[in-house]
Design an enzyme around this catalytic site. Structure first.
Site, PDB file in Angstrom:
ATOM      1  N   SER A  97       0.810  -1.221   0.000  1.00 12.33           N
ATOM      2  CA  SER A  97       0.000   0.000   0.000  1.00 12.33           C
ATOM      3  C   SER A  97       0.849   1.278   0.000  1.00 12.33           C
ATOM      4  O   SER A  97       0.511   2.231  -0.707  1.00 12.33           O
ATOM      5  CB  SER A  97      -0.969  -0.007   1.188  1.00 12.33           C
ATOM      6  OG  SER A  97      -1.937  -1.023   0.984  1.00 12.33           O
ATOM      7  N   LYS A 110      -8.737  -6.080  11.030  1.00 14.46           N
ATOM      8  CA  LYS A 110      -9.929  -5.637  10.294  1.00 14.46           C
ATOM      9  C   LYS A 110     -11.230  -5.833  11.078  1.00 14.46           C
ATOM     10  O   LYS A 110     -12.150  -5.024  10.967  1.00 14.46           O
ATOM     11  CB  LYS A 110     -10.050  -6.394   8.964  1.00 14.46           C
ATOM     12  CG  LYS A 110      -8.974  -6.045   7.941  1.00 14.46           C
ATOM     13  CD  LYS A 110      -9.261  -6.795   6.649  1.00 14.46           C
ATOM     14  CE  LYS A 110      -8.197  -6.569   5.599  1.00 14.46           C
ATOM     15  NZ  LYS A 110      -8.584  -7.138   4.304  1.00 14.46           N
ATOM     16  N   ASP A 131     -12.592  -3.766  -0.495  1.00 18.05           N
ATOM     17  CA  ASP A 131     -12.139  -4.979  -1.194  1.00 18.05           C
ATOM     18  C   ASP A 131     -13.132  -5.431  -2.272  1.00 18.05           C
ATOM     19  O   ASP A 131     -12.732  -5.863  -3.357  1.00 18.05           O
ATOM     20  CB  ASP A 131     -11.908  -6.126  -0.204  1.00 18.05           C
ATOM     21  CG  ASP A 131     -10.567  -6.006   0.505  1.00 18.05           C
ATOM     22  OD1 ASP A 131      -9.664  -5.339  -0.024  1.00 18.05           O
ATOM     23  OD2 ASP A 131     -10.425  -6.593   1.602  1.00 18.05           O
ATOM     24  N   THR A 163     -13.360 -26.580   4.545  1.00 17.66           N
ATOM     25  CA  THR A 163     -14.097 -26.676   5.807  1.00 17.66           C
ATOM     26  C   THR A 163     -15.549 -26.294   5.541  1.00 17.66           C
ATOM     27  O   THR A 163     -15.871 -25.112   5.339  1.00 17.66           O
ATOM     28  CB  THR A 163     -13.474 -25.736   6.864  1.00 17.66           C
ATOM     29  OG1 THR A 163     -12.067 -25.989   6.913  1.00 17.66           O
ATOM     30  CG2 THR A 163     -14.094 -25.936   8.234  1.00 17.66           C
TER      31      THR A 163
END
Ligand code: NAP
Length: 278
Positions: free
Chosen positions: A19, A68, A104, A155
């Protein structure tokens, strides 16, 4: 220095973050007197770090792993994407309050708009993986109006939890791939399989329709084993670097007041940096 706009990326570890390279390039090309700093913030220190931002003169910044979800919990307000995804990767101030967003999903969609135009008319998308990044991808796919989103994960419980939050999403085990691929219009890998030369997802590309689009959000290496397989099969592909570049756009605009462009020059700069290891 008083007029210098300041932003940051915080994570733990944060040394690998690209970034600063992206935002530094934009600050330079736009001639903005600003800074974008890389700050290592362990989870235990994140609340105090967030509380100190205004006093330290930060306009905002990026939050990366593992902070986050903590950022999601402590902001005063969240944008719609952060709310849907359950994680905040961008912070800014509005009327003195700390606000959290998630860029995102925007980055994922903007990359495909650029590299795979037409992707929004896919009838069915298959997403490999159900981790943090998959949440943003599934949100982007649902927002784009794709009616059926098959989430395939090692999973099963994680795939089920993710699918439960989005209309049109369904959960599957890896063993269902052969049944899903023939009706897949857009295949997205969000698993860390394929990073650093690990084996590819090992799926049978021949089962995909000739018109299928394939993208990988892993960008180290740039051409993952999955993308290499898809190209050999003659399918259109998009690598994951564009997602990283595009997700940076809304934050830069909020902190520095100018909407930057994702250019060839920026991409080449980051590709050169990736070439030097990570
Ligand atoms: P994560 O939360 O740890 O999730 C990892 C996913 O990969 C899970 O679905 C996990 O399955 C699966 N997985 C890992 N090893 C596997 C294996 N050996 N076999 C099968 N499945 C396996 O990670 P994340 O935050 O979602 O990130 C995933 C990748 O996306 C990373 O490589 C990251 O760099 C990349 N990324 C790119 C961008 C971009 O801007 N391009 C943005 C964000 C992330 P289980 O649930 O079964 O463990």
């Amino acid at each position: 220095m008083a007029d210098t706009l300041r932003a940051f990326v915080c994570g733990h570890p944060v040394a690998h973050s690209r970034s600063p390279l992206i935002h530094g390039h934009w600050l330079e090309t736009h001639g903005i007197a600003g800074s974008y700093e890389k700050i290592d913030v362990p989870p235990a220190e994140f609340p105090a770090f967030a509380a100190s931002l205004a006093a330290r003169g930060f306009a905002g910044g990026n939050v990366t792993i593992p902070n986050k979800e903590a950022a999601f919990a402590l902001v005063s307000r969240r944008d719609g994407a952060a709310q849907a995804i359950g994680a905040v990767n961008t912070l800014w101030f509005e009327n003195g309050e700390l606000v959290g967003g998630n860029t995102d999903a925007y980055g994922f969609s903007a990359n495909l708009d650029e590299r795979l135009p037409g992707w929004r008319s896919a009838g069915m998308a298959t997403v490999l993986g159900a981790g943090g990044a998959a949440r943003a991808v599934v949100h982007a796919l649902a927002e784009s109006g794709i009616g059926r989103i098959a989430i395939v994960n090692r999973t099963a419980a994680r795939a089920e939890a993710l699918a439960a939050g989005f209309t049109g999403a369904e959960a599957h085990g890896w063993d269902r791939l052969d049944d899903l691929l023939p009706s897949t219009d857009l295949l997205v890998n969000t698993t860390s399989l394929g990073m650093d030369g690990e084996a590819g997802a090992g799926l049978d590309m021949a089962l995909l329709p000739d018109s299928a689009l394939v993208t990988d959000i892993v960008y180290v290496p740039l051409e993952t084993p999955l993308l290499a397989q898809a190209s050999r099969r003659g399918l259109r592909t998009a690598d994951g670097l564009g997602m990283l570049l595009h997700q940076a756009v809304p934050g830069f605009e909020r902190w520095f007041g100018t909407r930057p462009q994702v250019t060839r020059e920026l991409r080449d700069l980051v590709v050169a940096d990736l070439g030097g290891g990570h």
